[in-house]
Design an enzyme around this catalytic site. Sequence first.
Site, PDB file in Angstrom:
ATOM      1  N   TYR A 106      -2.465  22.792  11.257  1.00  0.00           N
ATOM      2  CA  TYR A 106      -2.158  21.363  11.192  1.00  0.00           C
ATOM      3  C   TYR A 106      -0.660  21.115  10.946  1.00  0.00           C
ATOM      4  CZ  TYR A 106      -7.218  20.905  10.911  1.00  0.00           C
ATOM      5  OH  TYR A 106      -8.568  20.979  11.177  1.00  0.00           O
ATOM      6  N   ASP A 168     -12.332  27.756   3.802  1.00  0.00           N
ATOM      7  CA  ASP A 168     -12.482  29.124   4.297  1.00  0.00           C
ATOM      8  C   ASP A 168     -11.379  30.055   3.795  1.00  0.00           C
ATOM      9  OD1 ASP A 168     -14.850  29.303   5.680  1.00  0.00           O
ATOM     10  OD2 ASP A 168     -14.023  28.330   7.442  1.00  0.00           O
ATOM     11  N   HIS A 415      -2.675  29.342  15.648  1.00  0.00           N
ATOM     12  CA  HIS A 415      -3.747  28.473  16.132  1.00  0.00           C
ATOM     13  C   HIS A 415      -3.456  27.030  15.796  1.00  0.00           C
ATOM     14  CE1 HIS A 415      -6.103  27.297  12.467  1.00  0.00           C
ATOM     15  NE2 HIS A 415      -5.292  28.182  11.969  1.00  0.00           N
ATOM     16  N   ARG A 497      -8.425  14.786  11.447  1.00  0.00           N
ATOM     17  CA  ARG A 497      -7.187  15.343  10.908  1.00  0.00           C
ATOM     18  C   ARG A 497      -6.479  15.972  12.092  1.00  0.00           C
ATOM     19  NH1 ARG A 497      -8.109  20.296   6.643  1.00  0.00           N
ATOM     20  NH2 ARG A 497      -5.956  20.862   6.225  1.00  0.00           N
TER      21      ARG A 497
HETATM   22  P1  FAD Z   1      -0.307  21.646   1.784  1.00  0.00           P
HETATM   23  O1  FAD Z   1       0.278  22.298   2.983  1.00  0.00           O
HETATM   24  O2  FAD Z   1       0.371  21.810   0.514  1.00  0.00           O
HETATM   25  O3  FAD Z   1      -0.544  20.112   2.026  1.00  0.00           O
HETATM   26  C1  FAD Z   1      -1.041  19.598   3.221  1.00  0.00           C
HETATM   27  C2  FAD Z   1      -0.284  18.321   3.560  1.00  0.00           C
HETATM   28  O4  FAD Z   1      -0.640  17.299   2.640  1.00  0.00           O
HETATM   29  C3  FAD Z   1       1.232  18.468   3.444  1.00  0.00           C
HETATM   30  O5  FAD Z   1       1.793  18.842   4.660  1.00  0.00           O
HETATM   31  C4  FAD Z   1       1.676  17.095   2.988  1.00  0.00           C
HETATM   32  O6  FAD Z   1       1.930  16.278   4.105  1.00  0.00           O
HETATM   33  C5  FAD Z   1       0.501  16.562   2.205  1.00  0.00           C
HETATM   34  N1  FAD Z   1       0.679  16.798   0.768  1.00  0.00           N
HETATM   35  C6  FAD Z   1       0.465  17.976   0.145  1.00  0.00           C
HETATM   36  N2  FAD Z   1       0.660  17.833  -1.164  1.00  0.00           N
HETATM   37  C7  FAD Z   1       1.023  16.562  -1.379  1.00  0.00           C
HETATM   38  C8  FAD Z   1       1.331  15.823  -2.551  1.00  0.00           C
HETATM   39  N3  FAD Z   1       1.268  16.398  -3.738  1.00  0.00           N
HETATM   40  N4  FAD Z   1       1.657  14.517  -2.413  1.00  0.00           N
HETATM   41  C9  FAD Z   1       1.664  13.931  -1.190  1.00  0.00           C
HETATM   42  N5  FAD Z   1       1.373  14.583  -0.056  1.00  0.00           N
HETATM   43  C10 FAD Z   1       1.043  15.885  -0.140  1.00  0.00           C
HETATM   44  N6  FAD Z   1      -8.933  23.672   6.017  1.00  0.00           N
HETATM   45  C11 FAD Z   1     -10.047  23.143   5.501  1.00  0.00           C
HETATM   46  O7  FAD Z   1     -10.015  22.024   4.993  1.00  0.00           O
HETATM   47  N7  FAD Z   1     -11.212  23.836   5.509  1.00  0.00           N
HETATM   48  C12 FAD Z   1     -11.320  25.070   6.034  1.00  0.00           C
HETATM   49  O8  FAD Z   1     -12.372  25.676   5.986  1.00  0.00           O
HETATM   50  C13 FAD Z   1     -10.155  25.647   6.621  1.00  0.00           C
HETATM   51  N8  FAD Z   1     -10.205  26.864   7.198  1.00  0.00           N
HETATM   52  C14 FAD Z   1      -9.066  27.414   7.718  1.00  0.00           C
HETATM   53  C15 FAD Z   1      -9.138  28.680   8.300  1.00  0.00           C
HETATM   54  C16 FAD Z   1      -8.006  29.270   8.828  1.00  0.00           C
HETATM   55  C17 FAD Z   1      -8.093  30.646   9.425  1.00  0.00           C
HETATM   56  C18 FAD Z   1      -6.767  28.609   8.750  1.00  0.00           C
HETATM   57  C19 FAD Z   1      -5.507  29.280   9.231  1.00  0.00           C
HETATM   58  C20 FAD Z   1      -6.686  27.340   8.197  1.00  0.00           C
HETATM   59  C21 FAD Z   1      -7.830  26.717   7.673  1.00  0.00           C
HETATM   60  N9  FAD Z   1      -7.796  25.446   7.099  1.00  0.00           N
HETATM   61  C22 FAD Z   1      -8.946  24.898   6.585  1.00  0.00           C
HETATM   62  C23 FAD Z   1      -6.546  24.664   7.108  1.00  0.00           C
HETATM   63  C24 FAD Z   1      -5.649  24.901   5.860  1.00  0.00           C
HETATM   64  O9  FAD Z   1      -5.447  26.287   5.650  1.00  0.00           O
HETATM   65  C25 FAD Z   1      -6.199  24.328   4.579  1.00  0.00           C
HETATM   66  O10 FAD Z   1      -6.634  23.006   4.739  1.00  0.00           O
HETATM   67  C26 FAD Z   1      -5.179  24.378   3.449  1.00  0.00           C
HETATM   68  O11 FAD Z   1      -5.823  24.163   2.222  1.00  0.00           O
HETATM   69  C27 FAD Z   1      -4.077  23.326   3.606  1.00  0.00           C
HETATM   70  O12 FAD Z   1      -2.896  23.819   3.071  1.00  0.00           O
HETATM   71  P2  FAD Z   1      -2.421  23.537   1.568  1.00  0.00           P
HETATM   72  O13 FAD Z   1      -3.628  23.433   0.736  1.00  0.00           O
HETATM   73  O14 FAD Z   1      -1.412  24.567   1.236  1.00  0.00           O
HETATM   74  O15 FAD Z   1      -1.821  22.094   1.666  1.00  0.00           O
END
Ligand code: FAD
Length: 553
Positions: A106, A168, A415, A497
Amino acid sequence: ADTTPLARGLPVPQGISKSAFLAAIEELRSTLGADHVVLNDQTITNGWYMEHPNTHDIMSLFDTEEFIASAVVYPGSVTDVQSIVKWANKHLIPIFPISIGRNLGYGGSAPRVRGSVTVDLGRRMNRILDINVDDFTCLVEPGVTFYALYEEIQRRGLGDKVWIDTPDLGGGSVIGNTLERGVGYTPYGDHWMCHSGLEVVLPSVGDDGKVPVMRTGMGALGTGGENVWQCFPYGYGPHNDGIFSQSNFGIVTKMGMTLMPNPGGYESYAYTFPNESDYAPLIDIIRPLRIANILENVAQLRQGLQTLTVEGRPRTAYYNGSGPIPDAVVREHQRKTPTGECAWVYYGMAYGPPHVRAHKLAIIDAEFKRIPGCRKIDPASMPEDDYYWSRDHIASGTPDLEELRWVNWMPNGAHICFSPVSPTRGADAEKLYAMAKRWHTEQGLDLMMAFLVGMREMHLIIEIVFDVTDKEMKKRAEKCLRGMIDEAASLGYGEYRTHLALMDQVAGTYNWNDNALMKFNNQLKDAIDPNGILAPGRCGIWPARYRNRGWEL
Ligand code: FAD
């Protein structure tokens, strides 16, 4: 990690000269401490999931330096975050908050506007402020990952009592994932539904020269609501939390989350289905079971190819031809796997003591076996390292990283997701599946998909896995994604999303009644963030200073 010099030099944000920008950075260093403000002016390092960069997207659909930060700042407190907001307003510099930055598929950690200053909240603001075993709640800062929360619960000896819900991959931030309205796979899988209370730093400076910090729900009480903040999400008056998810209206510095009581036992199961067309009648069987909570967790119905991709081997281990991998080839290789030959596989979990599980499992078994050729997998037959056990971990709230295996399908694997929502109905699934299959075939891409049943709706998650160094393949992936987004919208489906690169297009599909929703969001944006400094363009919301000036993609 692969490190190369920045080809385009320091990505100074538009509208400010390099020298003024550097002077502003020096000013911020004097406020936050020099160690906590790092310029991104030398090299670009790609890293991988565990050591991901916080300046850009390692799975970039475009040129890596398109969505890239000019600097990264590391606030250590709410006061620091307020100082950063004040500074950004003074210099009109765009800032982009991340919690951990593992938003892979994303946009990773990349900002939408080139040269934004990334506010990496997670590095220093990573405390678990509360784990309440009476109410089954917690209060966390942005840097708390699913792993960290899980491990702290184990460290305190509470593992037998309290469960978390994890996506995941467990390396993401509880706050970051929840703000993206991400999902996990226990009955607490809808993270946004399970949160309770936010603390938010707003993006503008008040008349009193202060940057406001507000709490939502019961946290808005004069006491700060600590005794009840995580028990009741709504408080009094408008329920504002929603505007801080998938938006650019505030920086979340604390969030409450509900935790799941240990259900007293659990048992994972899987069923396979032999024919490609089985998914539609199966989804119609799933719907009433899921709504009645017989199917208790976010149900995953994965397409047969996924039983190969999770082996973690490259596509070339199975097939060397061009175009989508043929079904006959998939089946031939499946026969050698513990899951066996199938068109679809359903992974589920029953919760509770044995007699409770037995009742539900019997109903599920009878219902699923209405599909001819349906086969229940015997868990005892699954080797220890089979992906089956990863699903078992995730659905019992134990963080895991095995899902990364399928990213290896391509060399330099990256991806990007296409994630439309539909009712849990076979007829809807058929429309989306036919559409996705056609677009993938036209663009010569393997279709990798799963239906995730939330409750009354399904997220169809399609992962386009591509070689991040292959520009031609990335073009095909983009064409496929953009085509599917528009066609899905014309059929009445929208994404839950999306990736940074596609946010304008997806937001544009939510255009009922002359774009009334986006007009409202724009109005909010201009009122809350009049200088347009916070994450311009995120989720298609552009502040007035940027709007209709060629930023939209
Ligand atoms: P961040 O990257 O920290 O935040 C995401 C976005 O939210 C940021 O870019 C920002 O715009 C906003 N943000 C973050 N923190 C704040 C804040 N404090 N205040 C305001 N805005 C903010 N996702 C799922 O939901 N479910 C799954 O099962 C899943 N499976 C995955 C499997 C694979 C193989 C991969 C590669 C990805 C997967 N994902 C999945 C997507 C992703 O990995 C997760 O959603 C992950 O938790 C998001 O990254 P993060 O938690 O580090 O969020």
